[in-house]
Design an enzyme around this catalytic site. Sequence first.
Site, PDB file in Angstrom:
ATOM      1  N   GLY A 178    -107.016 -73.394 -50.732  1.00 19.43           N
ATOM      2  CA  GLY A 178    -105.789 -74.164 -50.798  1.00 19.43           C
ATOM      3  C   GLY A 178    -106.073 -75.645 -50.934  1.00 19.43           C
ATOM      4  O   GLY A 178    -107.084 -76.047 -51.513  1.00 19.43           O
ATOM      5  N   CYS A 179    -105.203 -76.453 -50.392  1.00 15.92           N
ATOM      6  CA  CYS A 179    -105.336 -77.909 -50.465  1.00 15.92           C
ATOM      7  C   CYS A 179    -106.663 -78.375 -49.885  1.00 15.92           C
ATOM      8  O   CYS A 179    -106.964 -78.107 -48.732  1.00 15.92           O
ATOM      9  CB  CYS A 179    -104.181 -78.546 -49.704  1.00 15.92           C
ATOM     10  SG  CYS A 179    -104.330 -80.316 -49.470  1.00 15.92           S
TER      11      CYS A 179
END
Length: 226
Positions: free
Chosen positions: A57-58
């Site tokens: 993810g981020c």
Amino acid sequence: MRILLLFFLFLGGGFIASCAQQTKTKQERFSMQPQSIPTQTVSDTTKTPQLATFGAGCFWCVEAIFQQLDGVQKVASGYSGGQVDNPTYKQVCSGTTGHAEVIQITYDPAKISFEELLEAFWSSHDPTTLNRQGADIGTQYRSVVFYHTEQQRNLAEAFKKQLNDEKAFGKPVVTEISPFTKFYVAEDYHQNYFNENGDAPYCRVVIAPKLDKFKKVFKDKLKKEL
């Protein structure tokens, strides 16, 4: 090895803005290790630093988590797994380059094993959502292990298999396990992001609570000064 323990840490209530929606700012599940993953032996490690490359993810959040671990010497945010040379953040966020947001970890195998890094990796995101983490949607946010050696590949595949065999997450783990090719370092403002932007809304609302919970679970593996 420790028996798998899972507890869910989804942020409740309210809309959490995605990484791509932040402007120069930029998700929840932690687990302990399964019982039967092949372990590294002395012959498998060297005295020189090793590399590990993960997408979860981020990268702002993933970077902040892995910076906590004893034996991790450096964490760089960047892009891997795509077909465009030297992509920009804007290009990667478009989802057209094939890259994932990743962190590349330089670690001391005498202090922390790749197996332990995998434990933290699968504990710090939801590996059952394809091309998505929370509000962040797209192939650039996919769960992925880019392995640097055959041993890393074997460990990652064995770990993933056991998670699925034990139905650890209730749903199949869809983490991609692919050979490492290239790593492109992200723009300067993405590096050491949480430490330098702790007051930003995304850091306060998303990263900080998740980081606090991670520290409680992995307290025996944190750097001493933390």
